[in-house]
Design an enzyme around this catalytic site. Structure first.
Site, PDB file in Angstrom:
ATOM      1  N   PRO A   1      38.999  40.280  37.877  1.00 10.63           N
ATOM      2  CA  PRO A   1      39.026  39.495  39.072  1.00 10.63           C
ATOM      3  C   PRO A   1      38.307  40.077  40.230  1.00 10.63           C
ATOM      4  O   PRO A   1      38.500  41.152  40.521  1.00 10.63           O
ATOM      5  CB  PRO A   1      40.672  39.335  39.394  1.00 10.63           C
ATOM      6  N   VAL A   2      37.685  39.162  41.012  1.00  9.43           N
ATOM      7  CA  VAL A   2      37.098  39.727  42.428  1.00  9.43           C
ATOM      8  C   VAL A   2      38.168  39.904  43.444  1.00  9.43           C
ATOM      9  O   VAL A   2      39.167  39.189  43.626  1.00  9.43           O
ATOM     10  CB  VAL A   2      36.113  38.757  42.814  1.00  9.43           C
TER      11      VAL A   2
ATOM     12  N   GLY B   1      41.393  44.554  43.788  1.00  4.85           N
ATOM     13  CA  GLY B   1      41.813  45.966  43.645  1.00  4.85           C
ATOM     14  C   GLY B   1      41.551  46.585  42.168  1.00  4.85           C
ATOM     15  O   GLY B   1      41.936  47.742  41.767  1.00  4.85           O
TER      16      GLY B   1
ATOM     17  N   SER C   1      35.922  45.309  40.748  1.00  2.00           N
ATOM     18  CA  SER C   1      34.904  44.449  40.348  1.00  2.00           C
ATOM     19  C   SER C   1      33.685  44.484  40.984  1.00  2.00           C
ATOM     20  O   SER C   1      32.410  44.874  40.283  1.00  2.00           O
ATOM     21  CB  SER C   1      35.451  42.971  40.755  1.00  2.00           C
TER      22      SER C   1
ATOM     23  N   ALA D   1      32.046  48.010  39.374  1.00  2.00           N
ATOM     24  CA  ALA D   1      31.853  47.688  37.922  1.00  2.00           C
ATOM     25  C   ALA D   1      30.417  46.850  37.839  1.00  2.00           C
ATOM     26  O   ALA D   1      29.444  47.140  37.108  1.00  2.00           O
ATOM     27  CB  ALA D   1      32.871  47.107  37.112  1.00  2.00           C
TER      28      ALA D   1
ATOM     29  N   ASP E   1      36.362  54.637  43.141  1.00  2.00           N
ATOM     30  CA  ASP E   1      35.889  53.315  41.972  1.00  2.00           C
ATOM     31  C   ASP E   1      34.726  53.641  41.217  1.00  2.00           C
ATOM     32  O   ASP E   1      34.771  53.564  40.034  1.00  2.00           O
ATOM     33  CB  ASP E   1      35.719  52.018  42.990  1.00  2.00           C
TER      34      ASP E   1
HETATM   35  O1  PMV Z   1      40.555  47.922  46.140  1.00  2.00           O
HETATM   36  P1  PMV Z   1      39.669  48.873  45.596  1.00  2.00           P
HETATM   37  O2  PMV Z   1      39.948  48.458  43.976  1.00  2.00           O
HETATM   38  O3  PMV Z   1      38.327  48.750  45.906  1.00  2.00           O
HETATM   39  O4  PMV Z   1      40.548  50.427  45.645  1.00  2.00           O
HETATM   40  C1  PMV Z   1      40.023  50.889  46.761  1.00  2.00           C
HETATM   41  C2  PMV Z   1      40.912  52.229  46.990  1.00  2.00           C
HETATM   42  C3  PMV Z   1      41.119  52.752  48.369  1.00  2.00           C
HETATM   43  O5  PMV Z   1      41.673  54.029  48.475  1.00  2.00           O
HETATM   44  C4  PMV Z   1      41.965  51.954  49.142  1.00  2.00           C
HETATM   45  C5  PMV Z   1      39.654  52.763  49.137  1.00  2.00           C
HETATM   46  C6  PMV Z   1      38.833  53.932  48.612  1.00  2.00           C
HETATM   47  O6  PMV Z   1      37.398  53.883  49.123  1.00  2.00           O
HETATM   48  O7  PMV Z   1      39.173  54.881  47.914  1.00  2.00           O
END
Ligand code: PMV
Length: 316
Positions: free
Chosen positions: A101-102, A105, A108, A111, A152
């Site tokens: 899912p976009v 968290g 996506s 990836a 990520d």
């Molecule tokens: O929301 P996501 O899956 O992109 O996770 C980001 C994680 C954070 O710590 C909030 C930001 C980062 O760059 O590490």
């Protein structure tokens, strides 16, 4: 020329999101059941240099020339060409499809970058090694939100559980006992850039308070790694709960996240927290064999749009 295909997994953050942007450690693991797939096919009949991109998840179906140069897909492609040192490309079609899912968290964006960098560099005859894939994917993360930690792109590129700290060598760790995480989608899209900015504002206003919270999160992350390494699942759950309280304190939780966490805990989850940027997106709940079904049901009844089950184990 046969089609070139590359896929990349989604990811969840078990501990340390946001604090990781301030150079504290965090733990992330790939989610193999959620994937982005990039397929590139040569188009010998089109004018050389023509690249057509189709990405239904973001409603994109366009020639690259019709996109703005700062578009993240355009930049990914131009960065790959710069890296190889070419200006000419055979015409091709790029199709990006994803079950991740976009804005939820689950990684996506990273990836899509990783799979595209691998597929396109291979298409051009120069498949990039992991370190270069990771470096280029990090550049694209900077467009998604200006100050990414790099977690990520790292967990998704290397496709293994990681203990990550900015500027430090990547640490792997062993999972002594397999454990199960349910991932539940609040259905509220949330851009990481927004919650990262919110935390930045809080940190600028009350640096001492936020630094202390980040230190506490770092301690929880280190204890979490230890709990995973010795197979202490109960401790792992408690640490997730503690991490969630601190995420609330820095303002990245939400009513919908709270509702799903409460539902999971009441149905027997060992621990639960938001995962990723917060503000919406997904929560994760640690469950055992007995509680998994009940917790999944309770999450759906409490409004979760999807519940994904993810088993974590060390692969040898
Ligand atoms: O929301 P996501 O899956 O992109 O996770 C980001 C994680 C954070 O710590 C909030 C930001 C980062 O760059 O590490």
């Amino acid at each position: 020329m046969p089609a070139i295909t590359s896929t990349a997994p989604g990811k969840i953050i078990l501990f340390g999101e946001h604090a990781v942007v301030y150079h504290r450690p965090a733990i992330a693991v790939p989610v193999q059941s959620l994937r982005t797939r990039v397929v590139i096919t040569a188009d010998p009949l089109a004018t050389p240099g023509t690249i057509h991109i189709e990405a239904p998840a973001i409603n994109l179906n366009s020639d690259i020339l019709d996109l703005v140069p700062e578009d993240h897909l355009v930049l990914t492609i131009t960065n790959i060409m710069k890296e190889i040192g070419i200006t000419y490309i055979p015409a091709c079609n790029i199709r990006i499809s994803s079950t991740i899912p976009v804005a939820a968290g689950l990684g996506s964006g990273a990836a899509a970058s990783v799979a595209l960098i691998r597929a396109f560099s291979t298409f051009l005859g120069k498949p990039f090694p992991d370190d270069l894939v990771n470096k280029l994917a990090f550049e694209i993360e900077k467009i998604h939100h200006g100050t990414p930690s790099g977690i990520d792109n790292t967990v998704i590129t290397y496709n293994m559980p990681v203990y990550f700290q900015y500027g430090q060598p990547l640490q792997k760790f062993q999972i002594k006992l397999p454990f199960t995480i349910l991932i539940a989608d609040t259905g509220v899209p949330s851009k990481t850039a927004i919650t990262v900015r919110k935390v930045r504002q809080g940190w600028e206003q009350s640096p001492e308070k936020f630094e202390n919270i980040f230190d506490e999160i770092a301690e929880i992350t280190n204890q979490g790694k230890h709990a995973i390494e010795i197979g202490n699942i109960l401790a792992l759950g408690k640490l997730m709960d503690q991490n969630q309280i601190l995420l609330q304190a820095i303002g990245v939780s939400s009513a919908e996240i709270g509702i799903l966490i409460d539902a999971a805990k009441q149905a027997g989850a060992i621990g639960a927290k938001l995962s990723g940027g917060g503000g919406g997106g997904n929560i994760i709940a640690l469950v055992d064999e007995e509680s998994a079904k009940n917790v999944g049901k309770a999450l759906l009844e409490a409004g979760a749009k999807h519940v994904y089950q993810n088993q974590l184990r060390t692969s040898h």
